[in-house]
Structures are given as structure tokens and as C-alpha cells.
Scaffold this active site. Structure first.
Site, short mmCIF file in Angstrom:
data_model
loop_
_atom_site.label_atom_id
_atom_site.label_comp_id
_atom_site.label_asym_id
_atom_site.label_seq_id
_atom_site.Cartn_x
_atom_site.Cartn_y
_atom_site.Cartn_z
N ASP A 538 0.85 -1.19 0.00
CA ASP A 538 0.00 0.00 0.00
C ASP A 538 0.89 1.24 0.00
O ASP A 538 2.09 1.15 -0.21
CB ASP A 538 -0.94 -0.01 1.21
CG ASP A 538 -0.17 -0.19 2.53
OD1 ASP A 538 1.08 -0.10 2.51
OD2 ASP A 538 -0.81 -0.40 3.56
N ASP A 539 0.30 2.40 0.22
CA ASP A 539 1.08 3.64 0.17
C ASP A 539 1.68 3.98 1.52
O ASP A 539 1.60 5.12 1.99
CB ASP A 539 0.19 4.78 -0.34
CG ASP A 539 -0.11 4.60 -1.81
OD1 ASP A 539 0.74 4.01 -2.50
OD2 ASP A 539 -1.19 5.04 -2.27
#
Ligand code: 6R9
Length: 668
Positions: A538-539
Site C-alpha cells: 500500500d502507500d
């Protein structure tokens, strides 16, 4: 097999390092078959496995059956996890009083080593108990009750774990904020949990640098007041003289430790708490929005912390001296400084400073000084020390060491080998422990007397942990594979919710794959069933083992009046693992300059903290976006890594010409 240590670790074909006999002989779990047997039992009969473990602790009231109730599937109603329902216990009682009652009052709980050499203190379990009780009595005197929040902003002094335990003793919920966070970041966390009391210190040194903790708290509380929350009481431990730091004491709000705590009685009854009573909140970064308050509860967390500390570090409390270098501002410091070791009655080193101050031999001089047997740190520290050369290590004996640990990010095999061969002299297994703020305790990890090691691999699941690897569509993959790491069932120390936002909890962890807890990490499973963590999918960035959301850094950059848009990616870094590389689009009229670059970096330092500062600001007249407006970070990552020859398909970009523009502006 490579390396010089083969004499100790017999090699096997695919470079496995078998547990040395000296470790196996005394280990709680001896050999892989013993691990497998207990692991199978933990999954087939969780009721008896966890009852057996939990029995070694004190419960005022026993739990009812079943030991765990849960729903992880959002389609079947709210996500819900509870362990040891019906039971009552107290964590401070178990971590402190239980040891004193067992006759261990004179055993050292903490050997505290300050930032500067020669500054040291020892605290026994009896002394810890008095300190915890005094702080608890102070908290009660200012009205703190069961369920109330208390925020701490301190360096790693014995008073910090003692304050956490004081909260646990009276049923208050602690929220420790790492002393490296900025005033604004501290204010955000205070506003979210709205405590009436903040515990801090005047200030301290981190390496050669003064950290004005109280001044930062003052700034944070001012921000909070402007936003409508007033903290009534600030307790200040006098470390650096207050006058040196310009920290002014606000009458009626601020009190010194000496006047408020030292005078309290050193006995304080414990509050027996339901197993599912909140124990603490710890704020951590996610892929979107503000940091979230990960909420942990009492009974399951206690059992998870105790059991993993015991088996993973193979702690034998009468003979081991344990040292985890983490700060209590992170989950590692919660579980493996404050709670786990004390629940076992172990003796540990608390170190306030940094591994490279006054020089890169500090850790090994501390190891020799206190005869440390178990040493647990992060790959970023290992790489930083490796870079300074072997002489800093080998000038110290380190003969007391028998076990090493790693946590926070994947450890690259080169760093692993150096840690194992040079630091551990080839005698000491390395437990590479994969887990998260959310998981509360170790999840995928070797057991030192049982698991053959592979450099850079977190190896096998801990007892009760039931992992699976999914493809993008959510299908469970079998055998050797690569995909997304999820958990199929709850474990005792799992987070229960995001404080004040259960929807966000469900959205973040249970919506991507129905019925599973999604870790946010990618992984590979090999033919031996070993798990290799490949990093976040994910970020979320992992810089020196610290979690930082891209969204947080981007919104800090955009808060600067000259910045209209920002996109942040991670690039490889020799010491930090990854560093932050920021693409910045300026407002019309603003011109790129070195001065502006410095201002942007200092804005991030101010809004989040120094550890989140970008290493590179890349001026970007435009960002690569899809037609629907999504920034294509994949493209930015390639440009940052100077791999624009491997961009792949960019035909979906709204304006493919921005790519060449960005390449031309690199280094400008
Ligand atoms: C304990 C802690 C969690 C994230 C996690 C993962 C990374 C932690 C690791 C590891 C590979 C290990 N991570 N330990 N990756 N091997 N041994 O660090 O908690 O700060 O919440 O970070 O860190 O990406 O998802 P937290």
C-alpha cells in the site's frame, strides 16, 4: 554456504543455519518437530493452547468458554474480536506486583543507560512498584479514572514504562507519542484522544542534540487550545534544567515530578479490569488520511506479549539480561520493553541514547557492561553500524550474547550476515520477527531453538497465527507462491478497533479481502513453507523502520504556500532501507530555488518530525496521471530510481510528455 561462521552453524544446501546445540539444550521449544507439534495444537485446539499459556498469569476472575469470539467478515455484520471474555485481570499487577510477591523484589528490572556515557541508574522490581504506585496516585489525585486517556511525550527513561504501567494499574488508557514527533504531530494525537493529562520531561539529549520536550508540549497544547481542547494537567520530569530550554511552567497546569509524584504514597490498589478493557492507543500511519489510533485491550495483549517474549527470545529470567533498543513511542517498545520482559520477571537494559553516540561502539560497550545475553534491534541500526566498520564491534568482547533479534523492516541478507557473523560471532541465532503495531506481538518469526534460519527471512508463523497468501483477486494460493499476506483468524494480541472509528478499522483491514485481516504487506512463500516479507503493497513508506504514510508527507508539503501538489515515493537507501523522494509542483509564480527546497523540507520536519524529511525534492511542472486523475506512482518510482528505460506501459497517462519533462529536470 558463505561466510566464516560455518564452524558454528552447520550449513545445508539452500543455506539454512541450524540452531546451535548450546541454544537448543536450554530452549523452551527444542527442534522443528517440537515447534510443529505445538503449532498444530495451537490451531486445532486454541482453547487448550491459550488456556495453558494464560494460566501462568494472575487473573482475578477466570474467562468463560469459548476463549475467543469473532467475526472477521464485514458481510456478516460488524467486525468483532474478543478474547478471554468474562475474565478480569490487571497488567501492572502481572508485570510488577506478581514478581515482587514471588520474592523477586530485589531483582533488577531496569539497568538504565542514559544518552551520555556514565549517566546510569538501576531500578529493582520493588522500586519499580513504588514508582508505578506513586505515579498512579498522582494520576488519581488529578481525577484520572478507569477508561480515561493519558498522553506521554518523553525519552526512554524508567519513568516512561513506569507511567504506562501506572495507567494500566488504574485502568487508564495510555497513548505514548514518540519524542521525535513535532509539536503539530503531537497536537493531532492529543486532539484525537482528548486526554486531561500529559506526562513529559523538561528536555533531554539525543546524541549531541538537545530535545526540548517541554517546549514542544507547550506548542502542541497551544495548537490544541486553538482547536478547542484544553489539557488540564502537565506532569514534567526534570531531566535537563528547565531554564536551559526556555520551558516555562504554567501555574495551575504544570507540576514537576518532584512536587507532584515523589510525595505520593508508594502503595496503590489495582483496578481489576475486564479482559477487553482498552489498555492503550498507539497512533500509526496508514495509506490514507491522518494517523489512526490503534486500540489494544488488556487480556489478549497481555498473553500475546508474554508468550512471544518467552518463546521467541527464549528468555530465562533468572540468567538472561535482555536488551531491546526500541523507544516506547513505537509498538516494539510497548510490547518488548514495557510489557513482555516485565511479565516474565526479566532483567533488561533501557537505553535512552542512539547507537552511534558517542561512537559506533556504544551498543557493544553496553552489552559488555551489563552482560547482555539477548539483543533486539532494527535493520537500519545494523546497517548504520556495519557502515562504520568491524573494529567498533570487535574491540568489545560480546561473549555474553547468545541471541540476536531484528524488527521493523525486511533485513537484507548482507546486513543479516554481518549481524550474525561479526556481532554474534557466529554463535547466536537471529530471530527476524515480522509483526505490526496492529498485531501487537510477533507473528512470523523463528524460534531460536527450533527454526533453521535463512538470511533475510522471517521464517514460520508463531503459535496461533494462521497466515495465507492471496492473489490480487483474493484467491488463496497454495505451496510456493508470491502475493498478499493475510491472516485467516484472530490471535490474542490483535488490535480491536481504530479508536473512535470502527468503520475505518473495517475499511482498512477487512474490506480488501472479505473474511481476512489484510496486513498491507506482500510476501513470498518458499518450498519449505517459509515466509519472506517483500514490503508494503500500500502507500505506506518504511524509512529507517518508521512507518510514514505517503499521504501524510504529501499533505505536509502542500501545506507550504508555494506548493500546489506533491507526490512522494520511496527509493532505496543504504542505511535507512528506503528514503523519501518528493516530486513537487509549485504554484504559478513560485520559482524553484535551493532556499525553497530547504523550506519545503523543514515544513515536513515541522509538521511530522525530522525522520519524515524527504532526501530529494524533484521539481515537477506536472505529475504523471491517469485520465481519471490518479497519480501513477509506479512511473514516479522508476524516474526516481533512474530506471525510466523500464517504465512499462504508459499509454494510460493523460499526458505522456510529463515523463520526459521530469527526467530532464532530475537533479535540477
Ligand atoms: C513491529 C513494527 C509494521 C511494518 C510491517 C512490515 C514492516 C516489520 C518486519 C517488517 C519485514 C520484518 N516490518 N518487521 N518487514 N521483516 N521482520 O515494526 O511495527 O511500525 O507497525 O511496522 O513494518 O512492512 O507491515 P510497525
Amino acid at each position: 554456504m558463505t561466510g566464516a561462521a560455518s564452524a558454528h552453524y552447520p550449513a545445508v544446501a539452500d543455506e539454512k543455519f541450524l540452531p546451535p546445540d548450546a541454544i537448543v539444550e536450554h530452549a523452551y521449544v527444542q527442534g522443528l518437530p517440537a515447534y510443529r507439534e505445538l503449532y498444530e495444537l495451537s490451531l486445532s485446539d486454541p482453547e487448550s493452547f491459550w488456556s495453558e499459556q494464560a494460566k501462568t498469569l494472575t487473573w482475578q476472575k477466570k474467562w468463560s468458554s469459548p476463549i475467543c469470539k469473532y467475526n472477521l467478515d464485514v458481510d456478516n455484520g460488524p467486525v468483532h474480536i474478543s478474547w478471554f471474555d468474562g475474565a478480569e485481570t490487571n497488567l501492572a499487577w502481572n508485570a510488577v506486583d506478581r514478581n515482587v510477591e514471588a520474592g523477586l523484589g530485589d531483582r533488577v528490572a531496569f539497568y538504565w543507560e542514559g544518552n551520555d556515557e556514565g549517566v546510569e541508574r538501576t531500578m529493582t522490581y520493588s522500586e519499580l512498584k513504588s514508582t508505578v504506585c506513586r505515579i498512579a496516585n498522582y494520576l488519581k489525585s488529578v481525577g484520572v479514572k478507569r477508561g480515561d486517556d493519558v498522553t506521554m511525550y518523553m525519552s526512554l527513561v524508567p519513568e516512561l514504562p513506569a507511567a504506562m504501567l501506572a495507567c494500566a494499574r488504574i485502568g487508564a488508557v495510555h497513548s505514548v507519542v514518540f519524542g521525535g514527533f513535532s509539536a503539530e504531530a503531537l497536537a493531532d494525537r492529543i486532539l484525537d484522544s482528548a486526554p486531561n493529562v500529559v506526562i513529559t520531561a523538561s528536555g533531554t539529549m539525543r546524541g549531541p542534540k538537545p530535545i526540548p520536550l517541554k517546549t514542544i508540549v507547550d506548542e502542541a497544547l497551544h495548537i490544541c487550545e486553538c482547536k478547542g481542547h484544553t489539557v488540564q494537567h502537565v506532569l514534567v520530569l526534570e531531566q535537563l534544567p528547565l531554564s536551559d530550554l526556555n520551558g516555562s511552567m504554567k501555574p495551575g497546569r504544570d507540576v514537576t515530578w518532584r512536587e507532584a509524584v515523589d510525595s505520593q504514597l508508594d502503595e496503590c490498589p489495582v483496578e481489576w479490569m475486564p479482559a477487553e478493557a482498552p489498555l492503550f492507543k498507539l497512533y500509526t500511519s496508514g495509506s490514507t488520511g491522518k494517523p489512526k489510533g490503534v486500540l489494544h485491550t488488556t487480556g489478549g495483549y497481555m498473553v500475546g506479549a508474554m508468550v512471544t517474549t518467552k518463546f521467541v527470545f527464549d528468555v530465562h529470567p533468572a540468567s538472561d539480561v535482555y536488551w531491546c533498543t526500541a523507544d516506547c513511542g513505537w509498538i516494539t517498545g510497548h510490547t518488548y520493553v514495557t510489557y513482555g520482559p516485565l511479565l516474565l520477571g526479566a532483567t533488561q537494559v533501557l537505553f535512552e541514547g542512539v547507537p552511534t553516540w558517542p561512537d559506533a561502539s556504544r551498543c557493544w560497550s553496553i552489552v559488555d557492561k551489563y552482560k547482555v545475553t539477548i539483543f533486539y534491534t532494527a535493520p537500519t541500526a545494523i546497517r548504520a553500524l556495519h557502515a562504520k566498520g568491524d573494529a567498533f564491534v570487535t574491540r568489545h568482547s560480546r561473549s555474553s550474547l547468545r541471541l540476536l533479534g531484528s524488527v521493523g523492516e525486511p533485513i537484507n541478507p548482507e546486513a543479516w550476515r554481518w549481524y550474525y557473523e561479526v556481532v554474534g560471532g557466529g554463535r547466536c541465532p537471529i530471530v527476524d520477527t515480522w509483526w505490526q503495531t496492529e498485531t501487537g506481538s510477533h507473528m512470523i518469526t523463528p524460534l531460536p531453538g527450533a527454526t533453521p534460519l535463512k538470511p533475510g527471512c522471517a521464517t514460520l508463523p508463531f503459535f496461533g497465527v494462521d497466515p495465507a497468501v492471496l492473489d490480487e483477486k483474493g484467491n488463496e494460493l497454495q505451496g510456493p507462491c508470491e502475493g498478499m499476506l493475510v491472516m485467516k483468524r484472530p490471535w490474542p494480541s490483535m488490535m480491536r478497533t481504530v479508536a473512535g472509528d470502527h468503520k475505518r478499522f473495517e475499511q482498512t483491514y477487512f474490506s480488501a479481502f472479505k473474511g481476512y485481516y489484510f496486513t498491507g504487506d506482500g510476501c513470498r512463500r518458499d518450498a519449505d513453507g517459509y515466509y519472506w516479507i517483500t514490503g508494503r503493497v500500500d502507500d505506506v513508506l518504511n524509512i529507517s523502520g518508521h512507518r510514514i504514510g505517503t499521504a501524510e508527507v504529501e499533505s505536509a508539503l502542500v501545506s507550504h504556500p508555494s506548493c500546489v501538489e506533491a507526490a512522494v515515493v520511496a527509493v532505496e537507501h543504504a542505511i535507512k532501507g528506503h528514503s523519501i523522494y518528493a516530486f513537487v509542483t509549485l504554484m504559478t509564480g513560485a520559482e524553484p530555488s535551493d532556499a525553497l527546497r530547504k523550506e519545503l523540507i523543514s515544513t515536513v520536519r515541522r509538521v511530522i518530525g525530522p525522520f519524515a524529511a524527504p532526501d530529494v525534492i524533484h521539481w515537477a511542472p506536472g505529475l504523471p496521471k491517469t485520465r481519471s486523475g490518479k497519480i501513477m506512482r509506479r512511473v514516479l518510482r522508476k524516474i526516481a530510481a533512474r530506471e525510466e528505460d523500464q517504465l512499462g506501459d504508459i499509454s494510460t497517462l493523460a499526458d505522456p510528455s510529463v515523463v520526459q519533462q521530469l527526467v530532464d529536470l532530475r537533479g535540477k
